[in-house]
Design an enzyme around this catalytic site. Sequence first.
Site, PDB file in Angstrom:
ATOM      1  N   ASP A 155       0.849  -1.198   0.000  1.00 21.33           N
ATOM      2  CA  ASP A 155       0.000   0.000   0.000  1.00 21.33           C
ATOM      3  C   ASP A 155       0.882   1.245   0.000  1.00 21.33           C
ATOM      4  O   ASP A 155       1.436   1.626   1.018  1.00 21.33           O
ATOM      5  CB  ASP A 155      -0.904  -0.015   1.231  1.00 21.33           C
ATOM      6  CG  ASP A 155      -1.800   1.215   1.311  1.00 21.33           C
ATOM      7  OD1 ASP A 155      -1.820   2.009   0.345  1.00 21.33           O
ATOM      8  OD2 ASP A 155      -2.486   1.372   2.345  1.00 21.33           O
ATOM      9  N   GLU A 168      31.320   9.549   3.111  1.00 24.95           N
ATOM     10  CA  GLU A 168      32.005   9.358   4.389  1.00 24.95           C
ATOM     11  C   GLU A 168      31.021   9.694   5.512  1.00 24.95           C
ATOM     12  O   GLU A 168      31.082  10.756   6.121  1.00 24.95           O
ATOM     13  CB  GLU A 168      33.241  10.265   4.474  1.00 24.95           C
ATOM     14  CG  GLU A 168      34.298   9.980   3.414  1.00 24.95           C
ATOM     15  CD  GLU A 168      35.452  10.974   3.454  1.00 24.95           C
ATOM     16  OE1 GLU A 168      35.339  11.991   4.179  1.00 24.95           O
ATOM     17  OE2 GLU A 168      36.453  10.740   2.762  1.00 24.95           O
ATOM     18  N   GLU A 195      29.370  10.059   9.006  1.00 20.50           N
ATOM     19  CA  GLU A 195      29.763  10.098  10.409  1.00 20.50           C
ATOM     20  C   GLU A 195      28.538   9.868  11.284  1.00 20.50           C
ATOM     21  O   GLU A 195      27.402  10.133  10.863  1.00 20.50           O
ATOM     22  CB  GLU A 195      30.406  11.449  10.731  1.00 20.50           C
ATOM     23  CG  GLU A 195      31.683  11.707   9.942  1.00 20.50           C
ATOM     24  CD  GLU A 195      32.161  13.150  10.009  1.00 20.50           C
ATOM     25  OE1 GLU A 195      33.318  13.405   9.619  1.00 20.50           O
ATOM     26  OE2 GLU A 195      31.374  14.024  10.434  1.00 20.50           O
ATOM     27  N   GLU A 225      36.117  10.205  15.419  1.00 22.18           N
ATOM     28  CA  GLU A 225      36.082  11.545  14.832  1.00 22.18           C
ATOM     29  C   GLU A 225      36.411  12.606  15.893  1.00 22.18           C
ATOM     30  O   GLU A 225      36.767  12.296  17.022  1.00 22.18           O
ATOM     31  CB  GLU A 225      34.721  11.818  14.178  1.00 22.18           C
ATOM     32  CG  GLU A 225      34.713  11.607  12.666  1.00 22.18           C
ATOM     33  CD  GLU A 225      35.607  12.590  11.933  1.00 22.18           C
ATOM     34  OE1 GLU A 225      35.906  13.661  12.493  1.00 22.18           O
ATOM     35  OE2 GLU A 225      36.015  12.290  10.799  1.00 22.18           O
ATOM     36  N   GLU A 255      33.587   7.490  12.353  1.00 26.15           N
ATOM     37  CA  GLU A 255      33.476   7.445  10.896  1.00 26.15           C
ATOM     38  C   GLU A 255      34.004   6.107  10.405  1.00 26.15           C
ATOM     39  O   GLU A 255      35.042   5.628  10.877  1.00 26.15           O
ATOM     40  CB  GLU A 255      34.273   8.582  10.249  1.00 26.15           C
ATOM     41  CG  GLU A 255      34.203   8.600   8.719  1.00 26.15           C
ATOM     42  CD  GLU A 255      34.987   9.757   8.108  1.00 26.15           C
ATOM     43  OE1 GLU A 255      35.806   9.506   7.205  1.00 26.15           O
ATOM     44  OE2 GLU A 255      34.786  10.902   8.554  1.00 26.15           O
ATOM     45  N   HIS A 258      30.644  13.754   3.770  1.00 28.21           N
ATOM     46  CA  HIS A 258      31.404  14.223   2.614  1.00 28.21           C
ATOM     47  C   HIS A 258      31.270  13.201   1.495  1.00 28.21           C
ATOM     48  O   HIS A 258      31.403  11.994   1.730  1.00 28.21           O
ATOM     49  CB  HIS A 258      32.880  14.392   2.971  1.00 28.21           C
ATOM     50  CG  HIS A 258      33.116  15.281   4.147  1.00 28.21           C
ATOM     51  ND1 HIS A 258      34.303  15.283   4.853  1.00 28.21           N
ATOM     52  CD2 HIS A 258      32.337  16.204   4.744  1.00 28.21           C
ATOM     53  CE1 HIS A 258      34.232  16.161   5.836  1.00 28.21           C
ATOM     54  NE2 HIS A 258      33.051  16.733   5.793  1.00 28.21           N
ATOM     55  N   ARG A 318      40.285  22.555   3.760  1.00 30.45           N
ATOM     56  CA  ARG A 318      38.948  21.990   3.955  1.00 30.45           C
ATOM     57  C   ARG A 318      37.911  23.036   4.340  1.00 30.45           C
ATOM     58  O   ARG A 318      36.827  22.688   4.774  1.00 30.45           O
ATOM     59  CB  ARG A 318      39.011  20.894   5.023  1.00 30.45           C
ATOM     60  CG  ARG A 318      39.718  19.631   4.553  1.00 30.45           C
ATOM     61  CD  ARG A 318      39.971  18.669   5.712  1.00 30.45           C
ATOM     62  NE  ARG A 318      40.309  17.326   5.261  1.00 30.45           N
ATOM     63  CZ  ARG A 318      41.492  16.945   4.822  1.00 30.45           C
ATOM     64  NH1 ARG A 318      42.493  17.830   4.802  1.00 30.45           N
ATOM     65  NH2 ARG A 318      41.720  15.711   4.437  1.00 30.45           N
ATOM     66  N   GLU A 343      35.357  16.355  -4.014  1.00 29.39           N
ATOM     67  CA  GLU A 343      34.671  16.010  -2.772  1.00 29.39           C
ATOM     68  C   GLU A 343      33.753  17.155  -2.363  1.00 29.39           C
ATOM     69  O   GLU A 343      34.218  18.258  -2.070  1.00 29.39           O
ATOM     70  CB  GLU A 343      35.701  15.750  -1.671  1.00 29.39           C
ATOM     71  CG  GLU A 343      35.103  15.515  -0.283  1.00 29.39           C
ATOM     72  CD  GLU A 343      36.153  15.588   0.820  1.00 29.39           C
ATOM     73  OE1 GLU A 343      35.870  15.089   1.928  1.00 29.39           O
ATOM     74  OE2 GLU A 343      37.237  16.164   0.576  1.00 29.39           O
ATOM     75  N   ARG A 373      31.635  18.645   0.461  1.00 27.43           N
ATOM     76  CA  ARG A 373      31.773  18.464   1.899  1.00 27.43           C
ATOM     77  C   ARG A 373      30.530  18.873   2.702  1.00 27.43           C
ATOM     78  O   ARG A 373      30.504  18.729   3.915  1.00 27.43           O
ATOM     79  CB  ARG A 373      32.988  19.250   2.393  1.00 27.43           C
ATOM     80  CG  ARG A 373      34.291  18.748   1.782  1.00 27.43           C
ATOM     81  CD  ARG A 373      35.489  19.616   2.159  1.00 27.43           C
ATOM     82  NE  ARG A 373      35.648  19.725   3.606  1.00 27.43           N
ATOM     83  CZ  ARG A 373      36.172  18.781   4.382  1.00 27.43           C
ATOM     84  NH1 ARG A 373      36.576  17.636   3.848  1.00 27.43           N
ATOM     85  NH2 ARG A 373      36.287  18.965   5.680  1.00 27.43           N
TER      86      ARG A 373
END
Length: 451
Positions: A57, A137, A139, A194, A201, A250, A322, A340, A342
Amino acid sequence: MSDGNLTTAEQDVLDQIESEDVDFLRLQFTDILGTVKNVSVPARQAEKAFTEGIYFDGSSIEGFVRIQESDMRLKPDPETFAVLPWRDKEDSAAARMICDVIDTSTGEPFEGDPRYILKQALDRAKEMGYTVNAAPEPEFFLFEEDEDGHATTKTNDHGGYFDLAPKDLAQDVRRDIIYGLEDMGFEVEASHHEVAQGQHEINFEYDDALTTADNVGTFRTVVRAIAAQHGYHATFMPKPIPKVNGSGMHTHISLFTEDGENAFHDEDDEFNLSDEAHAFTAGVLEHAPAITAVANPTVNSYKRLVPGYEAPVYVAWSDRNRSALIRKPAARVPAASRVELRSPDPSCNPYLAIATMIHAGLDGIENDLDCPDPVRENIYEFDEQKREEYGIDTLPSNLGEAVDALEEDEVVYDALGEHIAEKFVEAKRQEFEEYLIDVSDWELERYLEKY
């Protein structure tokens, strides 16, 4: 035994069910908001599931269909068969298969199925001569439970980034999670504690984008189930604890040509990135505000996306630091060249988030968008004037702004398809409105006695 109408992969599943003594099958799919759902059937129904599908359903699933359009059919993908690792080995086993959702009124893929939306993005890439690989990645936090089994926000360790025991007391939990993931076919590359207390992670191998999105849902399920066996609650909530780093997801992504070459690699480029990679990056930057609504889909997501806690809020890219939204990671070999993003967090629907990234990047390639120069300084240290000089915008600061950006961005809105885009916006508008009229504990503590 089958009647001979099964594919080789489907017959292999029936053989595994018999050899593994599987009693029940969980036919898994994902709703629009990214919640994994399943219909459990006796394993003897496996052949019927392959040949006829299993009906359910659809009106009971948020964002799917109205009650008068409720009949949906699950079509299992035999390549996703895996025995669930948390059952007692002495008992009969349970297994799962990830399914595509079929609209019974047309016999066609249901346009509200997030897995179908990602497949459409991959079809667009294929038409342009590319396949897509991705690696997230995700976490998560591990919290203790109270005496009633409810989650607290009390962590079981005082560990930090890459810490070892005795500070990292969750090593045994991570070890068992990794074993469970490997039992389900994952190639785990690394795991570590982390930055925040109780935060972890586990990275799994780069794969094609559809398998990757499937794996995110499986990953969250395995982590929660095995953490619970250890007496902990695992959460992928982006920011469960104030004033510490939140949990991100990320996401690395790259395109490959039909002959298996990495379309993002160029040995002669200063950054070893091809023209396609630069244009793809430009497309993602161009559409980043709208992507944010999908990749950061909760009110809580924006408690993570603030300066000062290592979360990217500035729309720029870099090959070195970063603090930018997109990073070009170092690549040991040409096949590893990638970009990447982030900003995503693990509360997102992985099918929709990856689909929007793909469409945004392909739009950059199709329109030959110019990629800005990389920003190599730490953007976190820029003041507003310097950011303006560099032409650096910021991501939406709350869910309402992100949904506004989504509705204004034709490329990303259309990437979701009319059905999902409409239902997603409706659900997120309601969520944000409920948040705005709520009164938090912080407000009560600050204002109740003061005024």
